[in-house]
Write an enzyme that holds these catalytic residues in place. Structure first.
Site, PDB file in Angstrom:
ATOM      1  N   LYS A 201     -34.087   6.803 119.017  1.00 51.80           N
ATOM      2  CA  LYS A 201     -33.019   6.860 118.218  1.00 51.80           C
ATOM      3  C   LYS A 201     -32.353   8.276 118.415  1.00 51.80           C
ATOM      4  O   LYS A 201     -31.142   8.808 118.284  1.00 51.80           O
ATOM      5  CB  LYS A 201     -33.116   6.563 116.727  1.00 51.80           C
TER       6      LYS A 201
HETATM    7  C1  PLP Z   1     -33.943   0.627 116.783  1.00 48.54           C
HETATM    8  C2  PLP Z   1     -35.258   0.289 117.533  1.00 48.54           C
HETATM    9  C3  PLP Z   1     -35.332  -0.744 118.449  1.00 48.54           C
HETATM   10  C4  PLP Z   1     -33.977  -1.786 118.456  1.00 48.54           C
HETATM   11  O1  PLP Z   1     -32.856  -1.369 119.012  1.00 48.54           O
HETATM   12  P1  PLP Z   1     -31.369  -1.920 118.798  1.00 48.54           P
HETATM   13  O2  PLP Z   1     -30.479  -0.845 119.267  1.00 48.54           O
HETATM   14  O3  PLP Z   1     -31.079  -1.932 117.343  1.00 48.54           O
HETATM   15  O4  PLP Z   1     -31.286  -3.089 119.448  1.00 48.54           O
HETATM   16  C5  PLP Z   1     -36.201  -1.419 119.158  1.00 48.54           C
HETATM   17  N1  PLP Z   1     -37.429  -0.400 119.327  1.00 48.54           N
HETATM   18  C6  PLP Z   1     -37.365   0.525 118.404  1.00 48.54           C
HETATM   19  C7  PLP Z   1     -38.855   1.624 118.624  1.00 48.54           C
HETATM   20  C8  PLP Z   1     -36.506   1.021 117.444  1.00 48.54           C
HETATM   21  O5  PLP Z   1     -36.575   2.128 116.819  1.00 48.54           O
END
Ligand code: PLP
Length: 498
Positions: A113
């Site tokens: 993120k």
């Molecule tokens: C947010 C997240 C995901 C999922 O990603 P999306 O974009 O919501 O599909 C997968 N793994 C981790 C560690 C995340 O923080």
């Protein structure tokens, strides 16, 4: 570049307006009217660029109402070696010949993120100057764990903004909770919700469109915006690392330009994999997009059958950031695959709201099958995969990345496809240390998250990132926990104090 709403093609807004609003007032998501093309020449030119320079080139195509200087300021403020533990920003690890792991977790909160949330505050404040000058921005976030912390870290002490994060009380890892509740900064608020991630996300979506809330906000000279991947300012930065990875692999001689590269993504809200789809549509030679889910396998079923049905049990798993039954960004994909048919999108998403289910038409089913493959794996398989990969390659994966790896192995068995493949690694293993330690046969009974760090380091000869270890000495600042219907009051109370 103009942005439209997935629920109304007559909406026409600039990138700055799309980013500062977050969600269209009709409830739809903002989408670019077309996807700019990246020519072979342009991509080859990028080989010799830094990550920030590559980001600049891509943002210029999408943020046409930003000046070059504004974009440069955004990318240089975000993608530098103060914020990221590596000059490359994203690292590519070579697991075995032709299988690469794209480590997207070298940012300040150790999850992917950060790739978007380190830049979003700059994109948003620049956008706000152009569209809502003088007003304050109140960011609302629903998180399954990682977005919340990354958004808090990105927005802390950013002038003119404040941020409230809601997380499911029992739906995040101990380390994730620790990271959020110890957050520093004078414009931040964190609150647990009795419920799961979907309750948090629905609560936030409802606040956005609640007339009474909007009225209250007006009085406080404030507007809402979102740091969830429903915001275009979250999604656009994610396109960059797929473009950048391809270019990097060409530069390293791993790929000849034009060679296909499959991409595997552990998926929850469908944002990360949608960014890979966009990169492909823009001309990056990406092959199959492999969508990996945990026991909450609603996307696996959807991609295989064309039926989206959320009338099913919700599971709490060892990969909590993917414990989601409503994948918001799917709406953007369907908008594109229907040829921008906003009527159909309204029909399907109204049905989803009313009955929890919709079924797409045959042409969309075929288009999805053409681009995507989907699979899922349970907690036992996830843990077995962590152990297998560690034993075979001395490479330690987090639980989400392990889901992707397992689904990729299943894909190879099912199809025989040996195309070179990039696996998106979305979190550092120490964020989900208990599950990882347990997977390797460690005894978790009776130890706390900080004893665990030492044990996992010793067992695997790896180092816990400082940002995670340091939460030990930080004070817990946020202990509130509310029911979903109380979320709007939390927001009002906080705004009145800003
Ligand atoms: C947010 C997240 C995901 C999922 O990603 P999306 O974009 O919501 O599909 C997968 N793994 C981790 C560690 C995340 O923080």
């Amino acid at each position: 570049m103009i942005y439209k709403s997935t629920r109304n093609v007559n909406v026409n807004v600039t990138a700055a307006a799309a980013i500062s609003q977050g969600l269209s007032s009709d409830g739809g998501l903002f989408v670019p009217e077309n996807l700019p093309a990246l020519s072979k020449e342009k991509l080859m030119e990028m080989c010799d660029m830094t990550y920030a320079q590559r980001a600049y080139e891509i943002f210029r195509l999408f943020l046409t109402d930003f000046t070059g200087d504004e974009i440069r300021h955004c990318v240089e403020s975000a993608y530098n070696d103060k914020n990221f533990a590596t000059d490359n920003i994203a690292e590519i690890s070579h697991l075995l010949t032709g299988t690469y792991v794209l480590e997207l977790w070298h940012g300040p909160t150790c999850a992917f993120k950060d790739m978007a949330l380190q830049i979003l505050p700059f994109l948003l404040t620049t956008s706000a100057k152009k569209t809502i000058d003088g007003k304050k921005i109140s960011i609302l976030v629903a998180t399954s764990g990682d977005t919340g912390k990354a958004a808090l870290e990105g927005f802390k002490n950013v002038d003119g903004t404040s941020i409230t994060v809601f997380y499911p009380e029992d739906g995040v890892s101990k380390m994730q909770k620790r990271q959020m509740t110890t957050q520093e900064g004078n414009n931040v608020n964190v609150c647990a919700v009795v419920g799961n991630f979907d309750d948090c996300q629905n609560g936030v979506k409802a606040i956005f469109t609640d007339e009474r809330m909007i009225e209250e906000l007006k009085k406080a000279n404030t507007v809402f915006s979102s740091a969830n991947s429903i915001n275009w300012g979250r999604l656009a930065p994610q396109i960059i690392y797929y473009v950048s990875s391809y270019v990097e692999l060409v530069k390293d001689g791993e790929l000849e330009f034009g060679d296909k590269l499959n991409v595997v993504v552990p998926t929850g809200n469908f944002g990360n994999i949608l960014a890979a789809y966009y990169a492909k549509q823009m001309g990056v030679p990406i092959g199959k997009l492999i969508c990996a889910s945990n026991a909450n396998n609603i996307l696996t079923d959807f991609i295989n059958t064309g039926i989206y049905d959320r009338n099913r049990p919700f599971y709490t798993t060892v990969s909590p950031s993917m414990d989601i039954l409503i994948s918001s960004n799917l709406e953007r994909l369907l908008y594109h695959l229907t040829g921008e048919d906003d009527k159909l999108i309204n029909e399907w998403f109204t049905a989803l709201k009313q009955t929890g289910r919709y079924e797409v038409n045959d042409s969309v089913k075929a288009a999805i099958k053409d681009s995507f493959y989907a699979g899922c794996c349970n907690d036992e398989e996830t843990k077995a995969t962590i152990k297998e990969v560690f034993d075979s390659y001395s490479y330690l994966m987090d639980t989400h990345t392990a889901v992707a790896y397992k689904v990729y192995e299943d894909y190879k068995k099912a199809t025989g496809d040996e195309t070179k493949t990039l696996i998106a690694s979305t979190a550092n293993p120490y964020k989900f240390g208990f599950a990882v330690y347990d997977a390797l046969g460690g005894e978790c009974e009776g130890i706390d998250e900080f004893e665990l760090i030492g044990k996992l380091e010793k067992l695997t000869n790896t180092a816990c990132p400082k940002a995670l270890a340091d939460t030990k000495d930080k004070q817990v600042r946020f202990t509130g926990c509310v029911k979903p219907e109380e979320m709007s009051q939390v927001v009002l109370d906080f705004i009145s104090k800003q």
